[in-house]
Design a protein around this motif. Structure first.
Motif, PDB file in Angstrom:
ATOM      1  N   VAL A 179       0.859  -1.186   0.000  1.00  0.00           N
ATOM      2  CA  VAL A 179       0.000   0.000   0.000  1.00  0.00           C
ATOM      3  C   VAL A 179       0.891   1.230   0.000  1.00  0.00           C
ATOM      4  CG1 VAL A 179      -1.693   1.361   1.285  1.00  0.00           C
ATOM      5  CG2 VAL A 179      -1.884  -1.124   1.247  1.00  0.00           C
ATOM      6  N   GLN A 180       0.520   2.214  -0.787  1.00  0.00           N
ATOM      7  CA  GLN A 180       1.242   3.488  -0.808  1.00  0.00           C
ATOM      8  C   GLN A 180       0.226   4.613  -0.690  1.00  0.00           C
ATOM      9  OE1 GLN A 180       4.617   4.398  -3.614  1.00  0.00           O
ATOM     10  NE2 GLN A 180       3.146   5.828  -4.488  1.00  0.00           N
ATOM     11  N   ILE A 181       0.486   5.572   0.210  1.00  0.00           N
ATOM     12  CA  ILE A 181      -0.456   6.668   0.442  1.00  0.00           C
ATOM     13  C   ILE A 181       0.251   8.005   0.248  1.00  0.00           C
ATOM     14  CG2 ILE A 181      -1.977   7.792   2.113  1.00  0.00           C
ATOM     15  CD1 ILE A 181      -2.313   5.058   3.450  1.00  0.00           C
ATOM     16  N   ASN A 182      -0.350   8.855  -0.568  1.00  0.00           N
ATOM     17  CA  ASN A 182       0.137  10.213  -0.784  1.00  0.00           C
ATOM     18  C   ASN A 182      -1.027  11.180  -0.581  1.00  0.00           C
ATOM     19  OD1 ASN A 182       2.937   9.682  -1.720  1.00  0.00           O
ATOM     20  ND2 ASN A 182       1.895   8.613  -3.385  1.00  0.00           N
ATOM     21  N   ALA A 183      -0.734  12.457  -0.641  1.00  0.00           N
ATOM     22  CA  ALA A 183      -1.777  13.476  -0.517  1.00  0.00           C
ATOM     23  C   ALA A 183      -1.587  14.527  -1.600  1.00  0.00           C
ATOM     24  CB  ALA A 183      -1.737  14.126   0.862  1.00  0.00           C
ATOM     25  N   ARG A 184      -2.695  15.074  -2.059  1.00  0.00           N
ATOM     26  CA  ARG A 184      -2.668  16.159  -3.035  1.00  0.00           C
ATOM     27  C   ARG A 184      -4.010  16.870  -2.987  1.00  0.00           C
ATOM     28  NH1 ARG A 184      -6.004  14.530  -7.086  1.00  0.00           N
ATOM     29  NH2 ARG A 184      -5.933  12.385  -7.873  1.00  0.00           N
ATOM     30  N   MET A 185      -4.150  17.922  -3.791  1.00  0.00           N
ATOM     31  CA  MET A 185      -5.428  18.607  -3.893  1.00  0.00           C
ATOM     32  C   MET A 185      -6.286  17.893  -4.943  1.00  0.00           C
ATOM     33  SD  MET A 185      -4.609  20.626  -1.611  1.00  0.00           S
ATOM     34  CE  MET A 185      -6.085  21.635  -1.484  1.00  0.00           C
ATOM     35  N   PRO A 186      -7.601  17.862  -4.764  1.00  0.00           N
ATOM     36  CA  PRO A 186      -8.460  17.140  -5.701  1.00  0.00           C
ATOM     37  C   PRO A 186      -8.658  17.892  -7.008  1.00  0.00           C
ATOM     38  CG  PRO A 186      -9.803  18.267  -4.086  1.00  0.00           C
ATOM     39  CD  PRO A 186      -8.370  18.481  -3.665  1.00  0.00           C
ATOM     40  N   THR A 187      -8.964  17.137  -8.051  1.00  0.00           N
ATOM     41  CA  THR A 187      -9.396  17.762  -9.296  1.00  0.00           C
ATOM     42  C   THR A 187     -10.828  18.262  -9.099  1.00  0.00           C
ATOM     43  OG1 THR A 187     -10.347  15.725 -10.190  1.00  0.00           O
ATOM     44  CG2 THR A 187      -7.994  16.115 -10.594  1.00  0.00           C
ATOM     45  N   GLU A 188     -11.315  19.048 -10.036  1.00  0.00           N
ATOM     46  CA  GLU A 188     -12.687  19.545  -9.926  1.00  0.00           C
ATOM     47  C   GLU A 188     -13.692  18.396  -9.942  1.00  0.00           C
ATOM     48  OE1 GLU A 188     -13.603  22.570 -12.735  1.00  0.00           O
ATOM     49  OE2 GLU A 188     -12.119  23.995 -11.947  1.00  0.00           O
ATOM     50  N   GLU A 189     -13.441  17.380 -10.773  1.00  0.00           N
ATOM     51  CA  GLU A 189     -14.357  16.241 -10.823  1.00  0.00           C
ATOM     52  C   GLU A 189     -14.335  15.473  -9.506  1.00  0.00           C
ATOM     53  OE1 GLU A 189     -15.331  12.240 -13.449  1.00  0.00           O
ATOM     54  OE2 GLU A 189     -13.256  12.872 -13.148  1.00  0.00           O
ATOM     55  N   GLU A 190     -13.153  15.250  -8.946  1.00  0.00           N
ATOM     56  CA  GLU A 190     -13.049  14.535  -7.673  1.00  0.00           C
ATOM     57  C   GLU A 190     -13.760  15.297  -6.561  1.00  0.00           C
ATOM     58  OE1 GLU A 190      -8.723  12.404  -8.629  1.00  0.00           O
ATOM     59  OE2 GLU A 190      -8.826  14.270  -7.478  1.00  0.00           O
ATOM     60  N   ALA A 191     -13.573  16.621  -6.524  1.00  0.00           N
ATOM     61  CA  ALA A 191     -14.232  17.440  -5.504  1.00  0.00           C
ATOM     62  C   ALA A 191     -15.746  17.370  -5.656  1.00  0.00           C
ATOM     63  CB  ALA A 191     -13.748  18.883  -5.602  1.00  0.00           C
ATOM     64  N   ARG A 192     -16.222  17.381  -6.898  1.00  0.00           N
ATOM     65  CA  ARG A 192     -17.669  17.307  -7.137  1.00  0.00           C
ATOM     66  C   ARG A 192     -18.230  15.968  -6.663  1.00  0.00           C
ATOM     67  NH1 ARG A 192     -20.440  14.882 -10.975  1.00  0.00           N
ATOM     68  NH2 ARG A 192     -18.578  14.520 -12.252  1.00  0.00           N
ATOM     69  N   LEU A 193     -17.559  14.876  -7.000  1.00  0.00           N
ATOM     70  CA  LEU A 193     -18.046  13.556  -6.610  1.00  0.00           C
ATOM     71  C   LEU A 193     -18.000  13.360  -5.098  1.00  0.00           C
ATOM     72  CD1 LEU A 193     -16.406  11.336  -9.386  1.00  0.00           C
ATOM     73  CD2 LEU A 193     -18.850  11.807  -9.098  1.00  0.00           C
ATOM     74  N   LEU A 194     -16.966  13.886  -4.457  1.00  0.00           N
ATOM     75  CA  LEU A 194     -16.811  13.714  -3.012  1.00  0.00           C
ATOM     76  C   LEU A 194     -17.538  14.790  -2.213  1.00  0.00           C
ATOM     77  CD1 LEU A 194     -13.038  12.699  -2.887  1.00  0.00           C
ATOM     78  CD2 LEU A 194     -15.005  11.227  -2.403  1.00  0.00           C
ATOM     79  N   GLY A 195     -18.149  15.763  -2.905  1.00  0.00           N
ATOM     80  CA  GLY A 195     -18.883  16.807  -2.205  1.00  0.00           C
ATOM     81  C   GLY A 195     -17.996  17.632  -1.307  1.00  0.00           C
ATOM     82  N   MET A 196     -16.839  18.049  -1.825  1.00  0.00           N
ATOM     83  CA  MET A 196     -15.878  18.790  -1.015  1.00  0.00           C
ATOM     84  C   MET A 196     -15.320  19.949  -1.826  1.00  0.00           C
ATOM     85  SD  MET A 196     -12.658  16.109  -1.205  1.00  0.00           S
ATOM     86  CE  MET A 196     -11.508  17.226  -0.394  1.00  0.00           C
ATOM     87  N   SER A 197     -14.565  20.798  -1.157  1.00  0.00           N
ATOM     88  CA  SER A 197     -13.945  21.937  -1.814  1.00  0.00           C
ATOM     89  C   SER A 197     -12.632  21.527  -2.474  1.00  0.00           C
ATOM     90  CB  SER A 197     -13.686  23.045  -0.789  1.00  0.00           C
ATOM     91  OG  SER A 197     -12.860  24.056  -1.327  1.00  0.00           O
ATOM     92  N   THR A 198     -12.289  22.204  -3.558  1.00  0.00           N
ATOM     93  CA  THR A 198     -11.002  21.943  -4.211  1.00  0.00           C
ATOM     94  C   THR A 198      -9.835  22.477  -3.386  1.00  0.00           C
ATOM     95  OG1 THR A 198     -11.277  23.981  -5.499  1.00  0.00           O
ATOM     96  CG2 THR A 198     -11.945  21.914  -6.554  1.00  0.00           C
ATOM     97  N   SER A 199     -10.132  23.219  -2.314  1.00  0.00           N
ATOM     98  CA  SER A 199      -9.064  23.749  -1.458  1.00  0.00           C
ATOM     99  C   SER A 199      -8.703  22.798  -0.323  1.00  0.00           C
ATOM    100  CB  SER A 199      -9.482  25.101  -0.869  1.00  0.00           C
ATOM    101  OG  SER A 199     -10.588  24.959   0.005  1.00  0.00           O
ATOM    102  N   MET A 200      -9.418  21.663  -0.218  1.00  0.00           N
ATOM    103  CA  MET A 200      -9.148  20.678   0.821  1.00  0.00           C
ATOM    104  C   MET A 200      -8.445  19.466   0.213  1.00  0.00           C
ATOM    105  SD  MET A 200     -10.224  22.075   3.547  1.00  0.00           S
ATOM    106  CE  MET A 200     -10.284  20.721   4.718  1.00  0.00           C
ATOM    107  N   PRO A 201      -7.504  18.848   0.937  1.00  0.00           N
ATOM    108  CA  PRO A 201      -6.714  17.756   0.360  1.00  0.00           C
ATOM    109  C   PRO A 201      -7.445  16.419   0.317  1.00  0.00           C
ATOM    110  CG  PRO A 201      -6.047  18.126   2.618  1.00  0.00           C
ATOM    111  CD  PRO A 201      -7.043  19.210   2.291  1.00  0.00           C
TER     112      PRO A 201
END
Length: 240
Positions: A179-201
């Motif tokens: 397993v490998q885990i990283n962090a980044r900011m979401p794309t607009e599509e990812e933010a829309r699907l997850l119901g979150m802001s693009t400013s949150m990781p």
């Protein structure tokens, strides 16, 4: 009288309401206009305060739905056999899954390397969106070598469960090899699907599942960082 900027006043009042449980975890806040009237400020001031609380991980803004108090994050045990859905159910969080896509694609260089295939070989691609208590939590991308699990897509469309579909094509058990885990900011599509802001990781969790040492599934999951706590059982690692 409050000494400070007006948005800080709004922020402090919302924090007080959360601390006193007047606003409970998961509860939806009044809309911007209602909050502006309540605190005697303009909507821009309210939005600034909400953005500050979102960045602190206290509130979450779901596009098109509103602003909510962040729930306690769900513990996610990383082990050789733990599946996300099983983990959610084990912690009393209702789980469901929407199928976003299910198709056959050609292996690119990355998939070929992880699944031990040749570039261009057929790969089954399944993309889903999973929820905990009706809150979107993870976009899951799963890739399987088509020649090793023939009929998987047909079985999956009928049961909406990868584990059950694999059993129906003859795969009874499999384990995570890494397993490998990283962090980044979401794309607009990812933010829309997850119901979150693009400013949150978001967390990006990649993993390889194997059967008898042979790659079965390469996964790439996008998880809302504020809704998940990863746990590692070192006792299990020592026993291996």
């Amino acid at each position: 009288m409050f000494q400070g900027k007006r948005w800080e006043f709004v922020r402090s009042k919302i924090e007080e309401n959360i601390a006193s449980n007047s606003l409970a975890p998961g509860e939806k806040l009044p809309n911007d206009l209602e909050l502006a009237k309540l605190y005697g400020v303009n909507r821009h001031t309210v939005r600034y305060a909400i953005r500050a609380l979102e960045q602190k991980g206290i509130l979450r803004v779901e596009q098109g739905r509103g602003t909510y108090v962040v729930e306690n994050p769900t513990p996610y045990l990383l082990s050789a056999e733990t599946r996300l859905t099983d983990n959610l159910i084990a912690h009393g969080r209702l789980a469901r899954r929407n199928i976003l896509s299910s198709e056959t694609i050609a292996a690119d260089e990355r998939l070929a390397k992880n699944l031990q295939l040749s570039i261009g070989d057929e790969v089954f691609s399944i993309r889903t969106l999973s929820f905990q208590d009706e809150v979107p939590i993870v976009i899951a991308h799963s890739y399987f070598p088509a020649q090793r699990v023939p009929g998987l897509l047909d079985e999956f469309s009928g049961v909406n469960s990868i584990s059950k579909a694999l059993k129906r094509v003859g795969v009874e058990g499999y384990t995570q090899q890494w397993v490998q885990i990283n962090a980044r900011m979401p794309t607009e599509e990812e933010a829309r699907l997850l119901g979150m802001s693009t400013s949150m990781p978001v967390f990006i969790k990649e993993n390889l599942d194997c059967v008898d040492g042979k790659p079965l599934k390469f996964g790439e999951n996008v998880l809302c960082a504020s809704r998940i706590n990863f746990l590692i059982n070192f006792a299990e690692l020592k026993s291996r």
